[in-house]
Design an enzyme around this catalytic site. Structure first.
Site, short mmCIF file in Angstrom:
data_model
loop_
_atom_site.label_atom_id
_atom_site.label_comp_id
_atom_site.label_asym_id
_atom_site.label_seq_id
_atom_site.Cartn_x
_atom_site.Cartn_y
_atom_site.Cartn_z
NE ARG A 33 -4.86 -2.03 9.42
CZ ARG A 33 -4.21 -1.33 8.81
NH1 ARG A 33 -4.33 0.05 8.45
NH2 ARG A 33 -2.90 -1.70 8.54
NE ARG A 59 1.44 -5.30 10.88
CZ ARG A 59 2.61 -4.98 10.23
NH1 ARG A 59 3.71 -5.42 10.91
NH2 ARG A 59 2.53 -4.42 9.14
CE LYS A 67 -2.04 -1.34 3.90
NZ LYS A 67 -1.69 -2.63 4.16
NE ARG A 127 5.59 -0.55 10.27
CZ ARG A 127 4.53 -0.86 9.27
NH1 ARG A 127 4.47 0.03 8.34
NH2 ARG A 127 3.47 -1.30 9.71
NE ARG A 166 7.33 -2.62 6.45
CZ ARG A 166 6.02 -2.67 6.33
NH1 ARG A 166 5.43 -2.06 5.38
NH2 ARG A 166 5.27 -3.39 7.17
P1 AP5 Z 1 4.60 -1.51 2.05
O1 AP5 Z 1 4.42 -0.47 0.97
O2 AP5 Z 1 5.45 -0.75 3.05
O3 AP5 Z 1 3.50 -2.20 2.41
P2 AP5 Z 1 2.07 -1.74 3.41
O4 AP5 Z 1 1.00 -2.53 2.65
O5 AP5 Z 1 2.16 -0.25 3.38
O6 AP5 Z 1 2.44 -2.52 4.68
P3 AP5 Z 1 2.25 -1.83 6.09
O7 AP5 Z 1 2.88 -3.17 6.84
O8 AP5 Z 1 2.68 -0.73 6.17
O9 AP5 Z 1 0.86 -2.13 6.37
P4 AP5 Z 1 0.10 -2.24 7.43
O10 AP5 Z 1 -1.23 -2.15 6.96
O11 AP5 Z 1 0.24 -3.66 8.32
O12 AP5 Z 1 0.53 -1.15 8.48
P5 AP5 Z 1 0.17 0.35 8.65
O13 AP5 Z 1 1.50 1.13 8.65
O14 AP5 Z 1 -1.24 0.83 7.89
O15 AP5 Z 1 5.57 -2.68 1.46
C1 AP5 Z 1 6.06 -3.68 2.41
C2 AP5 Z 1 7.43 -4.25 1.96
O16 AP5 Z 1 7.59 -4.71 0.66
C3 AP5 Z 1 8.45 -2.91 1.57
O17 AP5 Z 1 9.77 -3.41 2.03
C4 AP5 Z 1 8.22 -2.90 -0.01
O18 AP5 Z 1 9.77 -2.37 -0.29
C5 AP5 Z 1 8.14 -4.05 -0.30
N1 AP5 Z 1 7.29 -4.09 -1.45
C6 AP5 Z 1 6.30 -3.53 -1.68
N2 AP5 Z 1 5.56 -3.43 -2.90
C7 AP5 Z 1 6.26 -4.62 -3.47
C8 AP5 Z 1 6.23 -5.34 -4.61
N3 AP5 Z 1 5.31 -4.95 -5.66
N4 AP5 Z 1 7.18 -6.47 -4.92
C9 AP5 Z 1 8.10 -6.67 -4.05
N5 AP5 Z 1 8.23 -5.99 -2.89
C10 AP5 Z 1 7.59 -5.19 -2.69
O19 AP5 Z 1 -0.45 0.03 10.17
C11 AP5 Z 1 0.49 -0.22 11.35
C12 AP5 Z 1 -0.26 -0.39 12.62
O20 AP5 Z 1 -1.19 0.67 12.82
C13 AP5 Z 1 -1.26 -1.29 12.49
O21 AP5 Z 1 -0.88 -2.60 12.70
C14 AP5 Z 1 -2.35 -1.07 13.69
O22 AP5 Z 1 -1.85 -1.23 14.73
C15 AP5 Z 1 -2.36 0.43 13.48
N6 AP5 Z 1 -3.38 1.20 12.49
C16 AP5 Z 1 -3.31 1.60 11.49
N7 AP5 Z 1 -4.29 2.03 10.92
C17 AP5 Z 1 -5.30 1.50 11.77
C18 AP5 Z 1 -6.88 1.73 11.80
N8 AP5 Z 1 -7.54 2.04 10.57
N9 AP5 Z 1 -7.32 1.13 12.98
C19 AP5 Z 1 -6.70 0.78 13.90
N10 AP5 Z 1 -5.49 0.35 13.83
C20 AP5 Z 1 -4.73 0.96 13.05
#
Ligand code: AP5
Length: 597
Positions: free
Chosen positions: A167, A242, A91, A231, A202
């Site tokens: 979410r 997760r 994402k 992270r 990552r």
């Molecule tokens: P990346 O682009 O960082 O992936 P992402 O989908 O953004 O992953 P996140 O881990 O950030 O998503 P998440 O939803 O778990 O965490 P968030 O920060 O929103 O890519 C990941 C890796 O893959 C990178 O190394 C990248 O280089 C590689 N990559 C990307 N694309 C690729 C490709 N095509 N091919 C190969 N490699 C690739 O949330 C974190 C925490 O916040 C949650 O766990 C929760 O506790 C809290 N939180 C966030 N939002 C909410 C909500 N709405 N409600 C409640 N709690 C929340």
């Protein structure tokens, strides 16, 4: 790619650019076909349209009555986009590229929360323990943050890209209540095993905010490499937690945005993924800025109606135990089944079954219910006919021979009812819709698909041989069973219980569920309703609890989701709040459902 030609003799033409809405795309909803579809001349006097898709010609029936055009003028508003997907589905990576190209305001709840944590704010301190444990931060904290950010002038002017929110079903409902809806909901699809590797590898650059991966996207210089950070929630164990939470919530959120949902294969190089997103957003942006846009024939097909109804999906209707059900409730279920069935057929699925046991649609309870079942069948058949398919609706005839001939009581007279039903004014009956019985000889060359009304074994007689002969003759054409009952029943000669049982059961199981809805009750009771299970193709099973509200009203609250149909113990555990995969015990109060699941 669709090549559309009009067989209208009318010369008037209106340039039309179609939004990639599911009902116009080659595949009804989630599978992506971002190709821009444009054609000229849907006019009020068109009598039929034909188009070629997968080297087959389809005919669209449209009313010959002139109905005029309804023009929906879009305001020149900026794009509103939601992107979702499992942890590490990409994402954040895609958001960087989307922002570069479209200049939207990127609102990532993960980033907002991490900023609060680093700042040591009150919110950050509260959120920290949830995030570090790989759990969701409480809704009220996140929702307040998101709505405040969305209301800022830049988001209103430039448009927004919401990443990681909603979410949960409750979060989606909060936005719906505030009338905040995206133009498109993109879901990135990546297999579990890839996700874990992506998370563990990552690294983040605290200076630029860029996302790297040790193997996939290493930084260019040693200087950047030296300052990269990991992270706290990127350990294998936390990623698994997760991921599990994501899966539990995904189906309920998808159902809120079903009509604008596009699933994209995220397991490809990031540029390939972005190419698809870019096509979708560019087309959407073009549609938004072109005026006037989207002339729509007033004779919307049933699928159009169903899609717009799905946009208004507000969860399961209440008062299901009031019989007879209101027309609104019946229509809700007809549309829900119709959409799932359309998606499955458009995805090329050919052996399908619909199982729905709300009291009004359960002919096992009494013969009276068959009328509602017939209405459901009519809606599905007409929707496919509207799509240019020739549909044969089949009811099993009498089974056995001579004095032993008989048929299941609920189905007696069904064929006559179908023949006498109102099939609309457009001459569908006898052309696009035909009525038949079950068997190989019913399969004509001209038939495109078959809908079978409650095919069932009867004591002493087995429908499976006729059914199998029919599906063999149908080949790759879809056969949809509506509320089948194909379990073995005793035969007078004893033959049915033993010979070929495995083969019969295996054949019955070869039909894939495209819609499943079942009410849940306490063991041995039919009241009150305790909850419901719903599955619509291609999503998982959603489990709901029915909750009484102080106002005397009731609602269905999502409890959990499952990729496979949940067992009685899994349902039990979800109701009592027990985590998954813990020791199994003997079935509890849902015990009576064992015959069903
Ligand atoms: P990346 O682009 O960082 O992936 P992402 O989908 O953004 O992953 P996140 O881990 O950030 O998503 P998440 O939803 O778990 O965490 P968030 O920060 O929103 O890519 C990941 C890796 O893959 C990178 O190394 C990248 O280089 C590689 N990559 C990307 N694309 C690729 C490709 N095509 N091919 C190969 N490699 C690739 O949330 C974190 C925490 O916040 C949650 O766990 C929760 O506790 C809290 N939180 C966030 N939002 C909410 C909500 N709405 N409600 C409640 N709690 C929340």
């Amino acid at each position: 790619m669709l090549a559309i030609s009009s067989s209208s003799s009318c010369s008037c033409s209106t340039a039309t650019s179609l939004h990639p809405l599911p009902n116009y795309s080659a595949s009804a909803t989630p599978s992506l076909n971002p190709s821009s579809i444009s054609f000229s001349s849907p006019s009020s006097c068109i009598s039929s349209l034909s188009f070629r898709l997968h080297s087959k010609t389809h005919h669209l029936r449209i009313s010959q009555k002139p109905k005029g055009l309804r023009v929906r003028c879009s305001k020149n508003e900026p794009l509103k986009v939601m992107i979702s997907g499992a942890p590490a589905s990409g994402k954040g990576t895609q958001c960087e590229l989307i922002v570069q190209k479209f200049g939207l305001v990127h609102i990532s709840t993960g980033d907002l929360l991490r900023a609060e944590v680093s700042a040591g704010s009150e919110i950050g301190n509260k959120a920290k323990e949830f995030m570090n444990a790989g759990r969701l931060v409480p809704d009220e904290i996140v929702t307040a943050m998101v709505t405040a950010r969305l209301s800022r002038p830049d988001a209103k002017e430039k448009g927004w890209l919401l990443d990681g929110y909603p979410r949960s079903f409750a979060q989606a409902q909060s936005l719906e209540e505030l009338n905040i809806r995206p133009d498109i909901y993109i879901a990135l699809d990546v297999p579990d095993e890839i996700l874990i590797d992506r998370c563990v590898g990552r690294r983040l650059d605290p200076v630029t905010g860029k996302i790297y991966h040790l193997k996939n996207f290493p930084p260019d210089s040693e200087e950047i490499k030296a300052r990269l950070v990991t992270r706290a929630d990127d350990t294998e164990e936390k990623v698994k937690s997760r991921l599990e939470i994501y899966k539990q919530n995904a189906a309920a959120i998808f159902s809120t945005y079903n009509s604008i949902l596009y699933k994209i294969d995220g397991n490809r190089p990031k540029d390939a993924v972005f190419k698809d997103i870019d096509s979708l957003l560019s087309q959407l942006q073009k549609d938004k800025t072109t005026k006037p846009v989207k002339p729509v024939l007033q004779t919307e097909s049933r699928l159009d109606q169903a899609s717009s109804n799905q946009e208004k999906w507000r969860g399961i209707p209440t008062r299901l135990n009031n019989i007879p059900h209101s027309r609104e409730i019946r229509n809700y279920f007809y549309d829900d089944v119709l959409q799932a069935t359309q998606r499955a057929v458009n995805d090329g699925r050919t052996r399908l079954k619909v199982e729905i046991n709300i009291p009004e649609l359960n002919p096992e309870m009494d013969v009276y219910r068959i009328g509602t079942l017939m209405e459901l069948v009519r809606d599905i058949a007409l929707s496919f006919a509207d799509d240019g398919k020739r549909v044969k609706v089949c009811v099993q005839g009498s089974m056995g021979q001579g004095a032993l001939a008989g048929m299941p009581l609920q189905l007696a007279g069904t064929r006559k009812i179908l023949e006498f039903m109102d099939w609309g004014n457009y001459g569908a009956m006898g052309t696009f819709i035909n009525i038949g019985s079950i068997g190989a000889k019913e399969v004509g060359e001209e038939d495109d698909m078959f809908i079978l009304v409650a095919p069932q074994n009867a004591v002493g007689n087995c429908i499976i041989d006729d059914l199998k002969a029919m599906t063999d003759a149908a080949g790759k054409r879809p056969v949809i069973l509506i509320n089948p009952r194909l379990k073995d029943l005793p035969g007078s000669s004893g033959i049915m219980q033993t010979m070929g049982r495995d083969k019969r059961l295996e054949y019955a199981a070869s039909f894939e569920s495209c819609y499943f809805f079942r009410l849940l009750y306490y063991a041995g009771t039919q009241y009150p309703i305790m909850g419901a299970i719903r599955m619509t193709y291609p999503y998982g099973y959603e489990l709901y609890r029915r909750v009484d509200e102080p106002s005397g009203k009731e609602k269905y609250v999502p409890l959990s989701t499952f990729t496979e149909r949940p067992t009685i113990d899994e349902i039990n555990d979800a109701f009592i709040g027990k985590p998954r995969n813990k020791d199994k015990k003997a079935s509890g109060f849902w015990g009576f459902l064992s015959g069903v699941f």
